[in-house]
Design a protein around this motif. Structure first.
Motif, PDB file in Angstrom:
ATOM      1  N   GLU A   1       0.845  -1.185   0.000  1.00 31.42           N
ATOM      2  CA  GLU A   1       0.000   0.000   0.000  1.00 31.42           C
ATOM      3  C   GLU A   1       0.883   1.238   0.000  1.00 31.42           C
ATOM      4  O   GLU A   1       1.703   1.443   0.895  1.00 31.42           O
ATOM      5  CB  GLU A   1      -0.901   0.010   1.235  1.00 31.42           C
ATOM      6  N   LEU A   2       0.718   2.045  -1.034  1.00 30.40           N
ATOM      7  CA  LEU A   2       1.483   3.279  -1.135  1.00 30.40           C
ATOM      8  C   LEU A   2       0.621   4.426  -0.630  1.00 30.40           C
ATOM      9  O   LEU A   2      -0.496   4.629  -1.085  1.00 30.40           O
ATOM     10  CB  LEU A   2       1.883   3.539  -2.590  1.00 30.40           C
ATOM     11  N   LEU A   3       1.156   5.149   0.322  1.00 28.88           N
ATOM     12  CA  LEU A   3       0.425   6.268   0.914  1.00 28.88           C
ATOM     13  C   LEU A   3       1.132   7.578   0.592  1.00 28.88           C
ATOM     14  O   LEU A   3       2.367   7.647   0.629  1.00 28.88           O
ATOM     15  CB  LEU A   3       0.324   6.096   2.432  1.00 28.88           C
ATOM     16  N   PRO A   4       0.363   8.628   0.298  1.00 32.84           N
ATOM     17  CA  PRO A   4       1.005   9.920   0.040  1.00 32.84           C
ATOM     18  C   PRO A   4       1.650  10.455   1.311  1.00 32.84           C
ATOM     19  O   PRO A   4       1.215  10.162   2.420  1.00 32.84           O
ATOM     20  CB  PRO A   4      -0.157  10.805  -0.413  1.00 32.84           C
ATOM     21  N   GLU A   5       2.676  11.219   1.118  1.00 33.06           N
ATOM     22  CA  GLU A   5       3.392  11.790   2.243  1.00 33.06           C
ATOM     23  C   GLU A   5       3.431  13.309   2.078  1.00 33.06           C
ATOM     24  O   GLU A   5       3.695  13.806   0.981  1.00 33.06           O
ATOM     25  CB  GLU A   5       4.823  11.230   2.246  1.00 33.06           C
ATOM     26  N   ASP A   6       3.165  14.025   3.157  1.00 39.03           N
ATOM     27  CA  ASP A   6       3.171  15.483   3.106  1.00 39.03           C
ATOM     28  C   ASP A   6       4.616  15.964   3.200  1.00 39.03           C
ATOM     29  O   ASP A   6       5.243  15.915   4.260  1.00 39.03           O
ATOM     30  CB  ASP A   6       2.325  16.050   4.248  1.00 39.03           C
TER      31      ASP A   6
END
Length: 87
Positions: free
Chosen positions: A68-73
């Motif tokens: 699972e790829l999650l966006p990073e701020d």
């Protein structure tokens, strides 16, 4: 399941599998062996097992696990400052 017949005597099992499946790294092959996914004549062996010409090597390639790829701020102001410096 993939099966290969040994074509060289006295070759290490991990080296043989890396040669047969060059798209796999040797460390990946060693992990498959350590996880019991590789057999020689239906017996689980270690990576340093020396093959005989009569050996049949079989192994199972496990299904790839979903990641699972999650966006990073990520703050981009620093990148903007560097860019402005070169204009």
């Amino acid at each position: 399941m993939l099966t290969f017949m040994a074509d060289k005597a006295d070759e290490r099992l991990d080296v043989f599998l890396t040669r047969m499946k060059p798209e796999f790294s040797r460390s990946h092959v060693q992990k498959l062996i350590a996880d019991g996914q590789v057999t020689v004549n239906n017996v689980v062996r270690k990576g340093n097992y020396r093959l005989r010409l009569t050996d049949e090597v079989s192994f199972i390639i496990p299904e790839a696990e979903a990641v699972e790829l999650l966006p990073e701020d990520i703050p981009l102001e620093f990148l903007k400052e560097v860019f402005q410096r070169y204009q």
